[in-house]
Design a protein around this motif. Structure first.
Motif, short mmCIF file in Angstrom:
data_model
loop_
_atom_site.label_atom_id
_atom_site.label_comp_id
_atom_site.label_asym_id
_atom_site.label_seq_id
_atom_site.Cartn_x
_atom_site.Cartn_y
_atom_site.Cartn_z
N PRO A 1 -9.08 -3.97 -5.18
CA PRO A 1 -8.59 -2.70 -5.43
C PRO A 1 -8.87 -1.90 -6.48
O PRO A 1 -9.82 -2.20 -7.32
N VAL A 2 -8.73 -0.63 -6.52
CA VAL A 2 -9.31 0.32 -7.48
C VAL A 2 -8.64 0.47 -8.67
O VAL A 2 -8.82 0.97 -9.70
N ALA A 3 -7.21 -0.02 -8.42
CA ALA A 3 -6.27 0.16 -9.77
C ALA A 3 -5.56 -1.04 -9.71
O ALA A 3 -5.29 -1.75 -8.75
N MET A 4 -4.68 -1.57 -10.73
CA MET A 4 -3.69 -2.55 -11.09
C MET A 4 -2.49 -1.99 -11.56
O MET A 4 -2.38 -1.27 -12.71
N PHE A 5 -1.26 -2.19 -11.03
CA PHE A 5 -0.10 -1.70 -11.57
C PHE A 5 0.86 -3.01 -11.53
O PHE A 5 0.99 -3.87 -10.70
N GLY A 6 1.40 -3.12 -12.81
CA GLY A 6 2.34 -4.27 -13.18
C GLY A 6 3.64 -3.77 -13.92
O GLY A 6 3.80 -2.50 -14.26
N PRO A 7 4.40 -4.72 -14.57
CA PRO A 7 5.47 -4.58 -15.49
C PRO A 7 5.17 -3.51 -16.56
O PRO A 7 5.99 -2.88 -16.99
N ARG A 8 4.05 -3.59 -17.08
CA ARG A 8 3.58 -2.80 -18.31
C ARG A 8 3.18 -1.53 -18.11
O ARG A 8 3.37 -0.60 -19.05
N ASN A 9 2.80 -1.27 -16.81
CA ASN A 9 2.34 0.47 -16.58
C ASN A 9 3.47 0.95 -15.32
O ASN A 9 3.21 2.01 -14.90
N ILE A 10 4.27 0.09 -14.90
CA ILE A 10 5.44 0.90 -13.93
C ILE A 10 6.56 1.11 -14.51
O ILE A 10 7.14 0.34 -15.41
N VAL A 11 7.05 2.28 -14.49
CA VAL A 11 8.21 2.69 -15.17
C VAL A 11 9.21 1.91 -14.82
O VAL A 11 9.58 1.87 -13.73
N LYS A 12 10.13 1.43 -15.64
CA LYS A 12 11.27 0.59 -15.67
C LYS A 12 12.27 1.21 -14.68
O LYS A 12 12.87 2.34 -14.86
N GLY A 13 12.76 0.54 -13.67
CA GLY A 13 13.88 1.03 -12.91
C GLY A 13 13.52 1.95 -11.65
O GLY A 13 14.12 2.31 -10.77
N SER A 14 12.06 2.12 -11.76
CA SER A 14 11.42 3.07 -10.59
C SER A 14 10.92 2.38 -9.35
O SER A 14 10.89 2.93 -8.28
N PHE A 15 10.94 1.07 -9.37
CA PHE A 15 10.34 0.00 -8.32
C PHE A 15 11.32 -0.06 -7.32
O PHE A 15 12.33 -0.60 -7.36
N LYS A 16 10.82 0.33 -5.99
CA LYS A 16 11.64 0.22 -4.94
C LYS A 16 11.07 -0.20 -3.55
O LYS A 16 9.87 0.13 -3.43
N ILE A 17 11.59 -1.24 -2.83
CA ILE A 17 10.88 -1.62 -1.75
C ILE A 17 11.86 -1.28 -0.57
O ILE A 17 12.95 -1.56 -0.56
N LYS A 18 11.25 -0.75 0.32
CA LYS A 18 12.06 -0.45 1.87
C LYS A 18 11.37 -1.26 2.89
O LYS A 18 10.20 -1.24 3.08
N TYR A 19 12.27 -1.99 3.41
CA TYR A 19 11.77 -2.99 4.56
C TYR A 19 12.15 -2.37 5.84
O TYR A 19 13.23 -2.12 6.24
N VAL A 20 10.99 -2.02 6.64
CA VAL A 20 11.26 -1.43 7.91
C VAL A 20 11.44 -2.56 9.06
O VAL A 20 10.47 -3.28 9.32
N MET A 21 12.68 -2.87 9.51
CA MET A 21 12.97 -3.78 10.40
C MET A 21 12.75 -3.61 11.69
O MET A 21 13.31 -2.52 12.14
N PRO A 22 12.18 -4.43 12.74
CA PRO A 22 12.06 -4.21 14.01
C PRO A 22 13.33 -4.38 14.61
O PRO A 22 14.36 -5.03 14.16
N GLY A 23 13.36 -3.40 15.61
CA GLY A 23 14.73 -3.49 16.68
C GLY A 23 14.71 -3.43 17.98
O GLY A 23 13.41 -3.63 18.30
N ASP A 24 15.41 -3.34 18.81
CA ASP A 24 15.28 -3.40 20.20
C ASP A 24 14.60 -2.20 20.62
O ASP A 24 13.91 -2.50 21.72
N ASP A 25 14.18 -1.22 19.91
CA ASP A 25 13.65 -0.09 20.47
C ASP A 25 12.06 -0.08 19.85
O ASP A 25 11.70 0.90 20.07
N THR A 26 11.93 -0.97 19.16
CA THR A 26 10.63 -1.13 18.42
C THR A 26 9.56 -1.35 19.73
O THR A 26 9.51 -2.22 20.27
N ALA A 27 8.65 -0.45 19.66
CA ALA A 27 7.61 -0.50 20.62
C ALA A 27 6.34 -2.01 20.21
O ALA A 27 6.28 -2.18 18.95
N ASP A 28 6.35 -2.49 21.29
CA ASP A 28 5.43 -3.91 20.93
C ASP A 28 4.12 -3.83 21.62
O ASP A 28 3.36 -4.96 21.73
N ALA A 29 3.91 -2.67 22.08
CA ALA A 29 2.52 -2.42 22.57
C ALA A 29 2.07 -0.80 22.63
O ALA A 29 3.25 -0.15 22.20
N VAL A 30 1.04 -0.39 22.60
CA VAL A 30 0.67 0.87 22.54
C VAL A 30 -0.18 1.42 23.83
O VAL A 30 -1.10 0.83 24.24
#
Length: 592
Positions: free
Chosen positions: A355-384
């Motif tokens: 990694p070129v940089a490290m981010f943790g509780p000391r340098n992430i602004v409080k309350g700004s951390f968000k995670i979005k989980y993209v869940m697979p569904g019936d229409d999710t492609a399983d090949a290309v």
């Protein structure tokens, strides 16, 4: 068109084709433009047959800046002349002077140095005598020209260019071409028949004006393109339709850059990197100076693509923005273009370990951390399913790539412009399928101006309590057995108590003053001291524990879990802060 790599091209016409007759045989002259720049021509063909199989065809490749020598390239044919019959004096109606025309030979703002006339005797010239044989007949006509101005007004009198005649005893069509030199200018031309026509049913004694051509002076400037001149003699093997089936297999010549010697002379190449550089530098591209292109990175990526067998073979024949063209070129190499500080760069999605940089509780602004989980569904492609243009058949083709445990029942379709090899398409298809499956955690957070240290595509380490990605804090004190770097036997006192996993090896990484990462270093616990660790290997950075600046941050955890690796997707300044969007990295994405 702009062509990169090796490709099949049906070249466009660079000038209006024309034809004439030599010795009773018809010749067709066509000047084609292969594309911008220089090319190594591998094969010229008519449909699927090499042009060398046709003895009646001559070709010439004209590099940029060279002259066409096979024939005169700048010839204009008057559309108004279309087989009008020259009326004989014995058939001219009262009040008619017997002339056909005048017809304008060349357009406004052009200068003709010669005029070409075709005449046709469609029934031949003959008289069928009583003995069953053919007697000869003669036809004579007069060719006149007059100089005109841009408005079509006469600026001189009629000049007789010639009074040719032709005799024959044949009932086959006769076609003749004549060329007359004139003083450079714009002209109109008229023809008149001089002899008496034999109107007997047994006679073939008709003459028609087949074509009017103007041979323009000088050679036109076609720009920095490679031309293909083709001279074809009409035979049973070749027809008018054949002339439209001419195609070329050619490889673009481009300069290649190296740090040691700079730019080379143009050479045949299928490189993604040098196609990208050409699109940045060329007059038909972004017109950038070398200083605004990250050439060192392109040279490094070129070595990667050559080792993998990745290439870019494509024809740009429609209008688009330079950035769209750069994106298409880069995509064929699993990369994207970015502009950073006025410099155009290419970032490839490749495995990264540090990694070129490290981010943790000391340098992430409080309350700004968000995670979005993209869940697979019936229409999710399983090949290309990757669509590409096959260099084996020179036709569009497709191949479906799926991961080992995928059924492949619901493939997504992707068009990989510039790909001409099935194995290349398969590799990119597997990468896209793996990317779709394994990169499904999107993270957004804010930090201060150190968020400007990484750039798009960089790998960063994230420590955070919420998803339990390692443990983080500050180094508040330390000591070592050695007197200078590297520090051996170092013991660090940390701001937070640590949680150890039994039976696992634990690692600790430190943030340097410039924001980059040091480590990770293997560490061991200190008995009865939950906030202390002992390094099991030399420490290569000096932790800062004073009060005049930020203390050294740490990230800690078992094995690879000392932090979550993530790839930068976006960096957006927000007043005094920087918003960063990343995707959690997964090594399984890089399946090839």
């Amino acid at each position: 068109p702009v062509i990169y790599g090796r490709h099949l091209i049906y070249p466009d016409l660079a000038a209006e084709p024309y034809q004439d007759y030599v010795g009773g045989e018809q010749f067709l002259y066509q000047l084609h433009v292969i594309g911008q720049g220089e090319y190594a021509v591998e094969q010229i063909r008519i449909e699927d047959t090499p042009i060398s199989s046709f003895e009646e065809v001559q070709t010439e490749i004209i590099p940029p800046g060279s002259r066409v020598t096979l024939f005169e390239p700048d010839v204009v044919t008057a559309a108004e002349v279309a087989g009008q019959e020259l009326v004989a004096p014995n058939l001219v109606q009262s009040g008619d002077d017997g002339y056909i025309g005048p017809f304008t030979a060349n357009p406004v703002d052009t200068t003709a140095g010669a005029l070409g006339i075709d005449v046709v005797m469609p029934r031949g010239l003959y008289y069928a005598n009583d003995g069953g044989s053919l007697d000869s007949r003669t036809v004579q006509w007069q060719v006149e020209a007059r100089a005109i101005d841009a408005e079509g007004g006469a600026i001189g009198g009629w000049v007789v260019l010639a009074q040719p005649s032709h005799s024959a005893a044949t009932n086959s069509t006769i076609r003749l071409s004549f060329r007359y030199s004139v003083s450079p200018g714009r002209y109109e031309v008229r023809l008149k028949r001089l002899d008496t026509k034999d109107t007997a049913e047994r006679a073939g004694h008709e003459i028609r004006w087949g074509a009017l051509r103007a041979y323009l002076t000088g050679q036109p400037d076609f720009g920095s393109v490679t031309l293909l001149a083709v001279k074809m003699r009409a035979t049973d093997n070749l027809s008018q339709r054949s002339s439209r089936m001419i195609n070329v297999i050619a490889t673009r010549k481009l300069p290649v850059w190296s740090a040691a010697s700079g730019w080379s002379a143009p050479q045949p190449t299928r490189s993604i990197a040098w196609a990208f550089a050409d699109a940045c530098k060329a007059e038909y591209g972004a017109k950038l100076a070398d200083s605004r292109i990250d050439l060192k990175t392109l040279a490094a990526l070129d070595a990667v693509w050559q080792a993998r067998g990745d290439s870019f073979d494509a024809v740009f024949d429609t209008s688009m923005t330079v950035w769209e063209a750069l994106s298409r070129i880069a995509r064929c190499g699993r990369a994207v273009p970015i502009q950073q500080g006025g410099i155009v760069r290419m970032i490839r999605d490749a495995p990264q370990t540090m990694p070129v940089a490290m981010f943790g509780p000391r340098n992430i602004v409080k309350g700004s951390f968000k995670i979005k989980y993209v869940m697979p569904g019936d229409d999710t492609a399983d090949a290309v399913t990757v669509e590409y243009f096959s260099s084996r058949t020179w036709k569009p083709d497709e191949t479906t790539a799926k991961l080992a445990d995928s059924q492949g029942d619901n493939p997504a379709k992707v068009n990989l412009f510039g790909c001409t090899a099935k194995d290349h398409a398969q590799r990119e298809g597997l990468y896209i399928a793996a990317n779709n499956r394994y990169r499904r955690r999107m993270v957004t957070f804010r930090t201060e101006l150190e968020g400007m240290i990484p750039t798009y595509g960089d790998l960063v380490a994230i420590t955070h309590d919420m998803p339990r990605w390692g443990q983080g804090g500050e180094v508040i004190d330390w000591r070592a057995e050695s007197a200078k770097l590297p520090w051996t036997g170092a013991v660090l006192m940390l701001s937070e108590p640590l949680t150890w996993t039994e039976g696992a090896s634990h690692y600790l990484a430190l943030r340097r003053r410039d924001g980059s990462l040091a480590g990770p270093f293997r560490v061991e616990p200190v008995a009865d001291a939950p906030t202390m660790v002992r390094l099991a290997e030399p420490l290569t950075v000096t932790p800062y524990t004073g009060g005049s600046e930020e203390r050294t941050y740490f990230s800690f955890g078992p094995g690879q879990a000392w932090a979550q690796s993530a790839r930068i997707l976006a960096i957006r300044p927000r007043a005094e802060q920087v918003e960063i969007t990343v995707v959690a990295e997964d090594s399984r994405v890089h399946v090839n």
